[in-house]
Design a protein around this motif. Structure first.
Motif, PDB file in Angstrom:
ATOM      1  N   PHE A 254       0.834  -1.212   0.000  1.00 34.87           N
ATOM      2  CA  PHE A 254       0.000   0.000   0.000  1.00 34.87           C
ATOM      3  C   PHE A 254       0.863   1.254   0.000  1.00 34.87           C
ATOM      4  CE2 PHE A 254      -2.659   3.299   1.913  1.00 34.87           C
ATOM      5  CZ  PHE A 254      -3.826   3.153   1.188  1.00 34.87           C
ATOM      6  N   TRP A 255       1.898   1.273   0.847  1.00 36.94           N
ATOM      7  CA  TRP A 255       2.735   2.461   1.000  1.00 36.94           C
ATOM      8  C   TRP A 255       3.442   2.833  -0.297  1.00 36.94           C
ATOM      9  CZ3 TRP A 255       3.468   6.704   3.465  1.00 36.94           C
ATOM     10  CH2 TRP A 255       4.702   7.349   3.432  1.00 36.94           C
ATOM     11  N   TYR A 256       4.058   1.869  -0.947  1.00 36.22           N
ATOM     12  CA  TYR A 256       4.833   2.181  -2.148  1.00 36.22           C
ATOM     13  C   TYR A 256       3.940   2.418  -3.369  1.00 36.22           C
ATOM     14  CZ  TYR A 256       9.091   1.299   0.413  1.00 36.22           C
ATOM     15  OH  TYR A 256      10.113   1.386   1.327  1.00 36.22           O
ATOM     16  N   PHE A 257       2.661   2.111  -3.243  1.00 33.79           N
ATOM     17  CA  PHE A 257       1.699   2.441  -4.292  1.00 33.79           C
ATOM     18  C   PHE A 257       1.432   3.948  -4.320  1.00 33.79           C
ATOM     19  CE2 PHE A 257      -3.054   3.165  -4.273  1.00 33.79           C
ATOM     20  CZ  PHE A 257      -3.170   3.411  -5.642  1.00 33.79           C
ATOM     21  N   ILE A 258       1.307   4.584  -3.147  1.00 32.93           N
ATOM     22  CA  ILE A 258       0.964   6.018  -3.112  1.00 32.93           C
ATOM     23  C   ILE A 258       2.159   6.922  -2.829  1.00 32.93           C
ATOM     24  CG2 ILE A 258      -1.432   5.632  -2.421  1.00 32.93           C
ATOM     25  CD1 ILE A 258      -0.555   6.411   0.455  1.00 32.93           C
ATOM     26  N   ASP A 410       6.140  -2.065  -4.489  1.00 34.20           N
ATOM     27  CA  ASP A 410       7.024  -2.065  -3.326  1.00 34.20           C
ATOM     28  C   ASP A 410       8.370  -2.697  -3.666  1.00 34.20           C
ATOM     29  OD1 ASP A 410       5.458  -4.406  -3.619  1.00 34.20           O
ATOM     30  OD2 ASP A 410       5.877  -5.044  -1.573  1.00 34.20           O
ATOM     31  N   ARG A 411       8.356  -3.825  -4.348  1.00 35.96           N
ATOM     32  CA  ARG A 411       9.619  -4.479  -4.710  1.00 35.96           C
ATOM     33  C   ARG A 411      10.340  -3.683  -5.788  1.00 35.96           C
ATOM     34  NH1 ARG A 411       9.670 -10.880  -4.495  1.00 35.96           N
ATOM     35  NH2 ARG A 411      11.868 -10.265  -4.594  1.00 35.96           N
ATOM     36  N   TYR A 412       9.579  -3.137  -6.704  1.00 39.69           N
ATOM     37  CA  TYR A 412      10.168  -2.336  -7.786  1.00 39.69           C
ATOM     38  C   TYR A 412      10.973  -1.161  -7.221  1.00 39.69           C
ATOM     39  CZ  TYR A 412      10.296   0.771 -11.865  1.00 39.69           C
ATOM     40  OH  TYR A 412      10.698   1.604 -12.876  1.00 39.69           O
ATOM     41  N   LYS A 416      15.129  -1.321  -6.337  1.00 38.81           N
ATOM     42  CA  LYS A 416      15.720  -0.388  -7.292  1.00 38.81           C
ATOM     43  C   LYS A 416      15.900  -1.025  -8.676  1.00 38.81           C
ATOM     44  CE  LYS A 416      18.168   1.994  -3.574  1.00 38.81           C
ATOM     45  NZ  LYS A 416      19.461   2.356  -2.984  1.00 38.81           N
ATOM     46  N   TRP A 417      14.783  -1.458  -9.235  1.00 36.00           N
ATOM     47  CA  TRP A 417      14.849  -2.056 -10.564  1.00 36.00           C
ATOM     48  C   TRP A 417      15.311  -1.039 -11.588  1.00 36.00           C
ATOM     49  CZ3 TRP A 417       9.693  -5.293 -10.903  1.00 36.00           C
ATOM     50  CH2 TRP A 417       9.782  -6.356 -10.000  1.00 36.00           C
ATOM     51  N   ASP A 418      16.065  -1.535 -12.571  1.00 39.21           N
ATOM     52  CA  ASP A 418      16.598  -0.648 -13.602  1.00 39.21           C
ATOM     53  C   ASP A 418      16.690  -1.391 -14.925  1.00 39.21           C
ATOM     54  OD1 ASP A 418      17.550   1.671 -14.700  1.00 39.21           O
ATOM     55  OD2 ASP A 418      19.127   1.955 -13.201  1.00 39.21           O
ATOM     56  N   ALA A 506      15.590  -4.805 -20.909  1.00 42.74           N
ATOM     57  CA  ALA A 506      14.534  -5.329 -20.028  1.00 42.74           C
ATOM     58  C   ALA A 506      14.763  -4.803 -18.614  1.00 42.74           C
ATOM     59  CB  ALA A 506      14.547  -6.852 -20.046  1.00 42.74           C
ATOM     60  N   LEU A 507      13.774  -4.985 -17.728  1.00 38.47           N
ATOM     61  CA  LEU A 507      13.874  -4.547 -16.332  1.00 38.47           C
ATOM     62  C   LEU A 507      14.421  -5.660 -15.445  1.00 38.47           C
ATOM     63  CD1 LEU A 507      10.565  -2.593 -15.600  1.00 38.47           C
ATOM     64  CD2 LEU A 507      12.862  -1.644 -15.736  1.00 38.47           C
ATOM     65  N   LEU A 508      15.357  -5.291 -14.572  1.00 33.29           N
ATOM     66  CA  LEU A 508      15.867  -6.216 -13.565  1.00 33.29           C
ATOM     67  C   LEU A 508      16.150  -5.462 -12.279  1.00 33.29           C
ATOM     68  CD1 LEU A 508      18.395  -8.499 -15.484  1.00 33.29           C
ATOM     69  CD2 LEU A 508      16.266  -9.206 -14.425  1.00 33.29           C
ATOM     70  N   ASP A 509      16.102  -6.169 -11.135  1.00 32.86           N
ATOM     71  CA  ASP A 509      16.394  -5.508  -9.873  1.00 32.86           C
ATOM     72  C   ASP A 509      17.874  -5.146  -9.810  1.00 32.86           C
ATOM     73  OD1 ASP A 509      17.890  -7.580  -7.911  1.00 32.86           O
ATOM     74  OD2 ASP A 509      16.531  -8.636  -9.248  1.00 32.86           O
TER      75      ASP A 509
END
Length: 587
Positions: A254-258, A410-412, A416-418, A506-509
């Motif tokens: 919830f937190w990292y969504f907003i 939240d995980r994204y 720190k996905w890049d 592509a995206l990776l952490d």
């Protein structure tokens, strides 16, 4: 302010109102320790505030909280000793060397007093500090150093400057520009001294500052804001609902969504308060508390209605979270830097129609991902690429309505996905620790079960050579370069012109990205599969890329070819066609 306990436990008070008071510094507090730098910073801040041109004369400069407990005819200082002592020294200087007469002659009140439980001589030292020379005592030394810093600061000012600063410090009228403190009276809570010590320990020893959230909570829970017959019930209701909101905001999903996560909140409901009062990064620390304090001082505000406003603000976010499409659209925009408070304001302007609001959000997304160049022309350094890859993952999930899978913002954000190259940049020969990691990858890959056959002598030699190089104290550049070129040639993975284009990204952490930097495609592919097999989250589109789900013709999995890259790019264009300029989705 007279010597009776104020009716408000939490309020803003002019320095003038503090004149004539008696303050007591208990034994559990350390001595005065402010240095010349802190003293100068405080004087500079007050001076700059006094010089502000235009604006509202009723504005004020706010000092950090002073937390006190009433004891008969004096105030025990729980927190704020350093500020009170420094203010005393400034006012004492102006009394002795500017006015040259007691403050009471000009302001009808004497300077407040400071009594120290374990350092009783400090009180007398302060009351004649301009005449003192004995600084062997450590407390005397720091007080004398601070007073010297004050003298040095004022030496650059003239009589009129001193007058203006004193007028700002001791302004009486609410219509005058003034200096105020956040006055927090804990008398009701402190039935015994242990509570005051606990508060002091939490704020000072634990280095946990008093936050806007705690101050706002104290405003809401003041007993005199409710009718006596329902005060306890209303306080309990607000406190319970407060805790429920805070608990929800502590949930990572919830937190990292907003939240854009650029600021850390020890109490996350403060984020809701900051949004409600539109606090900017340039605003002073207690801006949000001041705004709520103004609401409470207005006199016409019903506390229950004010609290209902807080709940409604929060519940809007909760409603968005439970709507799968809104969750993804808003989560994407917040990650792109859009202000969630502005999105909420627009949702209120549009009314209760979710369709109109979703169309508005999609239009905002188009602005985020559109630019003059086509997707095929985008290069690795273009900021739009990360947004496009994130949106590609989100839209892939949204298009699968049968599966209630959500993108983990939240995980994204936490991991720190890049952006990562699918086919590695072989022109960049690994160095340092990256070289060791690359050799370890080659050793493990060619020691795998697929190379046990006796006919694969060449492949086995690669593993042996990697082990040999890893055993060396220092790997020679020429020797490694020759081996590196040979392995890259074996994998048919030389340099290509499209290595930095969207079809090869592509995206990776962050941690995986760092370790994959120089890995060859087939090795990256094995790691992706292994991570997925062991329950380590892999973005759905990243997994699909390395499994070649987007490739129209799959004859082998050892290489990532230009044809694979083009098929992948076509899929990105197809999935994102709703957000791309007309015609680009058909590339």
């Amino acid at each position: 302010m007279d010597r009776t306990q104020p009716s408000e436990k939490l309020c803003l008070r002019n320095i003038y109102e503090v004149l004539g008071e008696a303050f007591y510094i208990p034994a559990y507090q350390r001595g005065y320790r402010w240095g010349a730098i802190q003293v100068k910073e405080l004087l500079d801040d007050i001076w700059e505030f006094s010089q502000l041109a235009g604006g509202n004369d009723s504005t004020f400069y706010c000092l950090q909280p002073v937390i006190v407990v009433r004891e008969e005819d004096r105030w025990q200082v729980v927190d704020g000793q350093q500020r009170l002592t420094t203010l005393y020294l400034i006012l004492y200087f102006l009394e002795q060397e500017h006015l040259r007469r007691p403050l009471a002659d000009a302001y009808k009140k004497n300077l407040y007093t400071l009594h120290y439980e374990t350092r009783p001589k400090c009180e007398a030292f302060l009351q004649s500090i301009h005449e003192q020379s004995d600084t062997d005592n450590i407390d005397f030394f720091h007080m004398a150093q601070a007073y010297q810093a004050i003298q040095n600061w004022f030496s650059e000012k003239d009589y009129n400057d001193n007058n203006k600063l004193l007028a700002t410090l001791l302004a009486k009228s609410p219509d005058e520009r003034s200096v105020k403190v956040i006055w927090y009276d804990l008398s009701e809570e402190c039935a015994n001294n242990d509570y005051a010590i606990d508060v002091f320990s939490r704020i000072n020893i634990g280095k946990i500052p008093l936050t806007n959230a705690e101050l706002v909570k104290a405003l809401f829970l003041q007993q005199n804001h409710f009718y006596s017959d329902q005060a306890r019930l209303k306080q309990l209701q607000i406190a319970t609902e407060w805790d429920a909101i805070e608990k929800r905001l502590q949930e990572p999903a919830f937190w990292y969504f907003i939240s854009d996560s650029s600021k850390r909140y020890s109490t996350r409901i403060e984020y809701i308060f900051d949004l409600m009062k539109r606090k900017k990064s340039s605003d002073e620390a207690f801006f949000t508390f001041h705004k709520f304090h103004e609401d409470f001082k207005a006199g016409t505000v019903v506390i229950e209605n004010l609290w209902q406003g807080v709940k409604r603000y929060f519940l809007t976010f909760d409603e968005w979270f439970h709507d799968r499409e809104l969750y993804h659209l808003i989560g994407f925009l917040v990650d792109c830097g859009e202000k969630v408070a502005e999105l909420k304001a627009e949702s209120e302007r549009l009314g209760s129609t979710k369709t109109d609001f979703k169309n508005y959000l999609k239009d905002r997304i188009r602005r985020q991902v559109n630019c003059a160049t086509t997707l095929e022309e985008l290069e690795y350094s273009d900021l739009r690429i990360k947004k496009l890859l994130l949106l590609f993952n989100i839209q892939t999930l949204l298009s699968t309505k049968e599966a209630d899978i959500r993108f983990p913002f939240d995980r994204y954000k936490q991991e720190k996905w890049d952006i990562e190259h699918i086919r590695s940049q072989t022109g960049l020969t690994p160095t340092g620790t990256a070289r060791l990691e690359w050799l370890t990858d080659i050793k493990n890959y060619f020691n795998g079960s697929r190379f046990k056959d006796a006919s694969l002598e060449k492949e086995k030699k690669y593993a042996v050579k990697a082990v040999e190089l890893l055993a060396q104290d220092r790997i020679g550049d020429d020797e490694f370069g020759t081996f590196y070129t040979e392995v890259v040639s074996y994998f048919e993975q030389g340099e290509v012109s499209w290595v930095n284009q969207l079809g090869n990204l592509a995206l990776l952490d962050h941690s995986t990205n760092r370790s994959y930097k120089n890995a060859l495609f087939t090795i990256k592919r094995e790691r992706i599969i292994d991570n997925d097999k062991h329950g380590i989250f892999v973005p759905i589109c990243t997994k699909n890329v390395f499994l070649k789900y987007y490739s129209q013709s799959v004859t082998e999995f050892m290489h990532w070819t230009e044809l694979d890259a083009k098929d992948y790019l076509m899929e990105i264009c197809r999935v994102l066609k709703e957000y791309l300029p007309e015609g680009e989705e058909n590339e």
